[in-house]
Design an enzyme around this catalytic site. Sequence first.
Site, PDB file in Angstrom:
ATOM      1  N   ASP A  49       6.004   2.121   1.764  1.00 49.95           N
ATOM      2  CA  ASP A  49       5.139   0.970   1.996  1.00 49.95           C
ATOM      3  C   ASP A  49       4.514   1.157   3.370  1.00 49.95           C
ATOM      4  OD1 ASP A  49       3.984  -1.473   2.569  1.00 49.95           O
ATOM      5  OD2 ASP A  49       5.628  -2.666   1.725  1.00 49.95           O
ATOM      6  N   HIS A  50       3.226   1.466   3.383  1.00 49.91           N
ATOM      7  CA  HIS A  50       2.570   1.845   4.640  1.00 49.91           C
ATOM      8  C   HIS A  50       2.410   0.659   5.596  1.00 49.91           C
ATOM      9  CE1 HIS A  50       0.922   4.743   7.171  1.00 49.91           C
ATOM     10  NE2 HIS A  50      -0.118   5.164   6.466  1.00 49.91           N
ATOM     11  N   ARG A  51       2.679  -0.550   5.133  1.00 47.89           N
ATOM     12  CA  ARG A  51       2.657  -1.697   6.043  1.00 47.89           C
ATOM     13  C   ARG A  51       3.841  -1.643   7.004  1.00 47.89           C
ATOM     14  NH1 ARG A  51       2.915  -6.600   1.987  1.00 47.89           N
ATOM     15  NH2 ARG A  51       4.623  -5.247   1.290  1.00 47.89           N
TER      16      ARG A  51
ATOM     17  N   ILE B  20       6.187   1.406   7.121  1.00 50.23           N
ATOM     18  CA  ILE B  20       6.601   2.768   7.481  1.00 50.23           C
ATOM     19  C   ILE B  20       5.376   3.631   7.759  1.00 50.23           C
ATOM     20  CG2 ILE B  20       7.905   4.787   6.691  1.00 50.23           C
ATOM     21  CD1 ILE B  20       9.314   2.842   4.705  1.00 50.23           C
TER      22      ILE B  20
ATOM     23  N   PRO C 240       0.845  -1.206   0.000  1.00 46.73           N
ATOM     24  CA  PRO C 240       0.000   0.000   0.000  1.00 46.73           C
ATOM     25  C   PRO C 240       0.875   1.249   0.000  1.00 46.73           C
ATOM     26  CG  PRO C 240       0.015  -1.039   2.163  1.00 46.73           C
ATOM     27  CD  PRO C 240       0.746  -1.957   1.261  1.00 46.73           C
TER      28      PRO C 240
END
Length: 528
Positions: free
Chosen positions: A499-501, A503, A323
């Site tokens: 990568d919002h998973r 960071i 994401p």
Amino acid sequence: MVREFKLPDVGEGLTEAEIVDWLVEVGDTVSEDQPVAEVETDKAVVEVPSPVNGTVREILAEAGEMVPVGDVIITFDVEGEESEPVEESADESDAESAVEPIGDEADAGAEAGNGATAEAEPSARGGRVFAAPSARRLARELDVDITTVAGSGPGGRVSEADVRAAAESGGDEGAAEAAEAPKSAVKRVSDAPESKLDSKGDGSAEPATTAPAGGPEPAGREQTLAAPATRRLAEEEGVDLNDVPTDAERDGQAFVTPEHVQQYAAAQQAAQAADAQAVQQEAASAPAADTETTPEGEVERVPYRGIRRTIGKAMENSKYTAPHVTHHDTVVVDDLVDVRARLKPKAEERGIKLTYMPFVVKAIVAALKEYPVLNSQLNEDDEEILVKHYHNIGIAVATDAGLMVPVVKDAGQKDMLTIASDVNELASKARDRSISRSEMQGGTFSITNFGAIGGEYATPIINYPETAILGLGELKQRPVVEDGEVVARWTIPISLSIDHRVIDGADAAQFANTLMEYLGNPELLLLE
């Protein structure tokens, strides 16, 4: 003995590859480890070496063809071992072994030569056409169906001359007639090496009737006078004495000297080298497109393969796996512009072109040391985050074949000029397609400089399995408010995708602030 060579896995887990170009032709003598073909892998063109010492017997894949790993692409007659005999008519065998005729002997040779030509075998055996790559390329250019061309070479191999004859005669019937047409009575001596039977290098025993583009025009005589030493020299150079231009005469016939042979051979070699370079450039260019007209209008069909397909699959995997969140900001870099201007001449004195990219790389490494989570990878199978304490910075390079991402290894351990040298070398190798697969692997963080083309902000797609990528906008003067006044300042827009998973947005913003501090105050990089 015939040795088959299968397309090897020139990458990691490669299942198929495209034959970009052949570097040899049938009849060429090759040594072990000599490059014989250029093959396109995921993002690079690599040379495939010969596994043996020998002679090229047959090429089984065309340039531009996608070949599965493990398929036989070329066969060799192994040097020093008995070769599998090639079927040929008795007349053709006699013609091949005939000594070059002079005077009255030419008439007898003509009969042998005509008999050999008339008995030429079809070019296709078992559904495959035996033809040199240059002949196949010429057939495509002249719109000739090569499967219908009767080959006059050994084993029915199709030569360029056969293709031209088929094109001039207008099709299948013309090709058959061309195969039966009388040929020159003059033959080469039988003890000449097979690889030198023909200046075209395709193994054909017929005298060359055409020259490479831009090369010397063959004389095409029926008889030539020459001393035995001159004939030996012609054999060594792989040229036909009857094709060597000369103004000299003896007893009313054309007379060729060693100087004539050397000049003709040198001109031919130069022209052939130019042809080979042109073919390589053509093969390295974008895939050929088919244009057609539909009810809505004209459309162009471009094959989706090679580097373009690799890029697409990588982007798809990244976008649908990680994401993406993108953080945008702008950094004022007046001091950076001044520092680079002062250091650029010093770098040039050492033979290094100093761009802004090495400063950006150094600033990124410094910021990653403070926020290492952006220098990480998510291992989904083991459900763990791998935070890497080494810094391999990938730099996207736009090439004619698509986007490539060479990697500056261990950037945190290198000084500014070393990074500059690495960036320049890797970018150059990416553009000329000489970069190796290993030079594009192992990245931990990537940069894409879309501002070099134009634009300010974007949403870069992460180079998966990395977790962050920095996009650079165009460096130019923009209005900036300082102390209540609008002034012109050199600025660089930045776009940081994460990568919002792995960071959080706060980590991205803090990393960006630190990066901007180093770019805005480049003297801080002296502490790194």
